[in-house]
Scaffold this motif. Structure first.
Motif, mmCIF file in Angstrom:
data_model
loop_
_atom_site.group_PDB
_atom_site.id
_atom_site.type_symbol
_atom_site.label_atom_id
_atom_site.label_comp_id
_atom_site.label_asym_id
_atom_site.label_seq_id
_atom_site.Cartn_x
_atom_site.Cartn_y
_atom_site.Cartn_z
ATOM 1 N N PHE A 132 0.840 -1.201 0.000
ATOM 2 C CA PHE A 132 0.000 0.000 0.000
ATOM 3 C C PHE A 132 0.873 1.249 0.000
ATOM 4 N N ALA A 133 0.334 2.335 -0.538
ATOM 5 C CA ALA A 133 1.151 3.501 -0.886
ATOM 6 C C ALA A 133 1.866 4.113 0.315
ATOM 7 N N ARG A 134 1.182 4.262 1.449
ATOM 8 C CA ARG A 134 1.851 4.856 2.611
ATOM 9 C C ARG A 134 2.997 3.980 3.082
ATOM 10 N N GLY A 135 2.806 2.667 3.002
ATOM 11 C CA GLY A 135 3.883 1.765 3.373
ATOM 12 C C GLY A 135 5.052 1.844 2.412
ATOM 13 N N ARG A 136 4.757 1.975 1.115
ATOM 14 C CA ARG A 136 5.830 2.132 0.127
ATOM 15 C C ARG A 136 6.633 3.391 0.403
ATOM 16 N N PRO A 177 -4.159 -13.901 11.615
ATOM 17 C CA PRO A 177 -3.384 -14.706 12.570
ATOM 18 C C PRO A 177 -1.883 -14.597 12.364
ATOM 19 N N THR A 178 -1.454 -14.215 11.163
ATOM 20 C CA THR A 178 -0.017 -14.069 10.903
ATOM 21 C C THR A 178 0.381 -12.615 10.654
ATOM 22 N N ASP A 179 -0.505 -11.671 10.995
ATOM 23 C CA ASP A 179 -0.226 -10.241 10.781
ATOM 24 C C ASP A 179 0.157 -9.965 9.331
ATOM 25 N N ALA A 180 -0.562 -10.582 8.409
ATOM 26 C CA ALA A 180 -0.242 -10.473 6.991
ATOM 27 C C ALA A 180 -0.894 -9.248 6.374
ATOM 28 N N MET A 181 -0.104 -8.461 5.664
ATOM 29 C CA MET A 181 -0.642 -7.327 4.923
ATOM 30 C C MET A 181 -1.746 -7.770 3.980
ATOM 31 N N GLY A 182 -1.578 -8.939 3.365
ATOM 32 C CA GLY A 182 -2.530 -9.419 2.382
ATOM 33 C C GLY A 182 -3.935 -9.592 2.926
ATOM 34 N N ALA A 183 -4.080 -9.746 4.246
ATOM 35 C CA ALA A 183 -5.408 -9.932 4.821
ATOM 36 C C ALA A 183 -6.289 -8.709 4.583
ATOM 37 N N ALA A 184 -5.698 -7.513 4.610
ATOM 38 C CA ALA A 184 -6.484 -6.296 4.357
ATOM 39 C C ALA A 184 -7.016 -6.290 2.931
ATOM 40 N N TYR A 185 -6.205 -6.739 1.988
ATOM 41 C CA TYR A 185 -6.635 -6.799 0.589
ATOM 42 C C TYR A 185 -7.739 -7.840 0.409
ATOM 43 N N GLU A 186 -7.592 -8.982 1.060
ATOM 44 C CA GLU A 186 -8.584 -10.034 0.891
ATOM 45 C C GLU A 186 -9.925 -9.627 1.488
ATOM 46 N N GLN A 187 -9.907 -9.017 2.664
ATOM 47 C CA GLN A 187 -11.158 -8.653 3.321
ATOM 48 C C GLN A 187 -11.888 -7.545 2.582
ATOM 49 N N HIS A 188 -11.151 -6.680 1.896
ATOM 50 C CA HIS A 188 -11.762 -5.549 1.200
ATOM 51 C C HIS A 188 -11.690 -5.722 -0.321
ATOM 52 N N ALA A 229 0.621 -0.686 -18.217
ATOM 53 C CA ALA A 229 -0.670 -1.377 -18.314
ATOM 54 C C ALA A 229 -0.659 -2.673 -17.520
ATOM 55 N N ALA A 230 0.470 -3.387 -17.547
ATOM 56 C CA ALA A 230 0.559 -4.656 -16.827
ATOM 57 C C ALA A 230 0.589 -4.448 -15.319
ATOM 58 N N LEU A 231 1.238 -3.379 -14.862
ATOM 59 C CA LEU A 231 1.388 -3.141 -13.426
ATOM 60 C C LEU A 231 0.245 -2.338 -12.821
ATOM 61 N N LEU A 232 -0.546 -1.661 -13.645
ATOM 62 C CA LEU A 232 -1.562 -0.750 -13.109
ATOM 63 C C LEU A 232 -2.516 -1.422 -12.123
ATOM 64 N N PRO A 233 -3.084 -2.600 -12.400
ATOM 65 C CA PRO A 233 -4.006 -3.172 -11.408
ATOM 66 C C PRO A 233 -3.361 -3.384 -10.036
ATOM 67 N N LYS A 234 -2.108 -3.844 -10.010
ATOM 68 C CA LYS A 234 -1.420 -4.009 -8.724
ATOM 69 C C LYS A 234 -1.256 -2.672 -8.018
ATOM 70 N N LEU A 235 -0.801 -1.669 -8.762
ATOM 71 C CA LEU A 235 -0.594 -0.351 -8.173
ATOM 72 C C LEU A 235 -1.904 0.224 -7.655
ATOM 73 N N LEU A 236 -2.967 0.075 -8.440
ATOM 74 C CA LEU A 236 -4.262 0.614 -8.036
ATOM 75 C C LEU A 236 -4.723 0.016 -6.717
ATOM 76 N N ARG A 237 -4.551 -1.284 -6.551
ATOM 77 C CA ARG A 237 -4.983 -1.905 -5.297
ATOM 78 C C ARG A 237 -4.201 -1.332 -4.119
ATOM 79 N N GLY A 238 -2.914 -1.056 -4.331
ATOM 80 C CA GLY A 238 -2.112 -0.476 -3.261
ATOM 81 C C GLY A 238 -2.558 0.921 -2.887
ATOM 82 N N TYR A 239 -2.817 1.771 -3.879
ATOM 83 C CA TYR A 239 -3.288 3.124 -3.593
ATOM 84 C C TYR A 239 -4.719 3.101 -3.055
ATOM 85 N N ALA A 240 -5.550 2.222 -3.604
ATOM 86 C CA ALA A 240 -6.949 2.173 -3.193
ATOM 87 C C ALA A 240 -7.090 1.708 -1.745
ATOM 88 N N LEU A 241 -6.184 0.865 -1.270
ATOM 89 C CA LEU A 241 -6.266 0.424 0.118
ATOM 90 C C LEU A 241 -6.146 1.616 1.067
#
Length: 335
Positions: A132-136, A177-188, A229-241
């Motif tokens: 996510f952008a603030r973390g980056r 349970p593992t303090d995973a960053m990915g959990a925020a993406y999965e839940q939202h 174009a290939a990276l945009l969806p990944k980047l968008l999810r990071g900023y959107a979070l």
């Protein structure tokens, strides 16, 4: 470096596209279609089976992974991309152009503090998200500080990375349970995919300025239209979070003028040139208002990322940066 100044000077800033509390301003290059891409992206190489990412040994090392490129073309790994699996999930600390037919040690940060044991596979898998952008931003600033003292290091402040993830999970009411960053993406996931669906690449688009609420969230620029174009969806999810944390009841007009000044601020910032991990040059960008990094190879800026610091508003509203920006960015154009 002059190559970065030239890359920015050749761009136009498109009209903002707005989705809820987030806006994207396209960075357009009229010559983008003529540029041939001689490398694969990380996902392309993993999907083709010509690349593999593993721990550096069975026991592993938190800040490093092994990237094996068995193909005939270099592979571009982009700062912030996540790798999942093996002993714990990681994100890339820097952008890397990995040479063909060679193993490269890649610097990473852990984004899953509560796990240190192999899951179903010892090989890392691709991910559809980025840090996510603030973390980056926080991670990039810490790497810039470390490199100012030790130019060969690409280590982040791992404790700060974990703290930022803890804050994110708490702010978004996510339990992992593992303090995973990915959990925020999965839940939202559903809300994030609404953002991904709302933004589409324009012809000639090689990057974007991202605005979250009324703040400059970040800038990502690539040398090639197809890479963006290939990276945009990944980047968008990071900023959107980050955007999901902004008060949705309050309307936010994109501060286009401020974004324009911040782009100009990249031009006036101090740039320090280092040998890159892999091929090319790693350029670190610093000023009181902007922190950034660029991977330069040959005559191309393969990836430039820049983030406004917390003091960005004060720095850019003062006359100092505005005047310097006007002197050194006369060719910067806005559409």
């Amino acid at each position: 470096m002059q190559i970065i100044l030239d890359a920015i000077a050749g761009l136009t800033l498109g009209k903002p596209i707005v989705q809820r509390q987030m806006a994207l301003l396209p960075l357009l290059d009229g010559n983008a279609g003529a540029a041939l891409r001689a490398y694969l992206t990380l996902d392309e190489a993993l999907d083709a089976g010509t690349a593999q990412v593993t721990e550096v040994s069975h026991d592993g090392s938190v800040p490093e992974l092994a990237f094996r490129n068995a193909g005939d073309r270099p592979v571009l790994l982009v700062e912030g991309e996540e790798l999942v699996g093996a002993r714990q999930n990681r994100t890339l600390n820097v952008s890397i152009l990995a040479p063909p037919r060679q193993e490269t040690r890649i610097p990473v940060s852990c984004v899953e503090r509560g796990r240190w044991g192999y899951d179903d596979d010892v090989v890392f898998r691709r991910s559809e998200r980025s840090h996510f952008a603030r973390g980056r931003r926080s991670k990039l600033e810490s790497i810039n500080r470390v490199m100012s003292r030790d130019p060969d290091s690409r280590h982040s402040d791992q404790g700060a990375v974990w703290d930022a993830i803890d804050d994110k999970l708490a702010a978004m009411s996510v339990s992992s349970p593992t303090d995973a960053m990915g959990a925020a993406y999965e839940q939202h996931r559903a809300s994030l995919e609404d953002y991904v669906a709302a933004f589409r690449c324009r012809p000639g688009q090689v990057g974007a300025v991202f605005l979250v609420g009324s703040s400059f969230a970040g800038l990502d620029l690539f040398a090639h239209e197809s890479t963006f174009a290939a990276l945009l969806p990944k980047l968008l999810r990071g900023y959107a979070l980050d955007a999901l944390e902004v008060d949705s009841k309050q309307g936010h007009a994109p501060p286009v003028a401020a974004a324009h000044r911040l782009i100009a601020g990249v031009i006036v910032a101090e740039a320090r040139d280092h040998a890159a991990v892999g091929l090319g040059h790693d350029v670190r960008i610093d000023s009181p208002a902007v922190a950034g990094a660029a991977l330069v190879a040959g005559d191309a800026v393969l990836h430039l990322a820049a983030f406004g610091r917390d003091s960005r508003t004060e720095a850019f509203e003062s006359g100092t940066y505005r005047r310097a920006s006007q002197r050194r960015s006369r060719h910067w154009r806005r559409q």
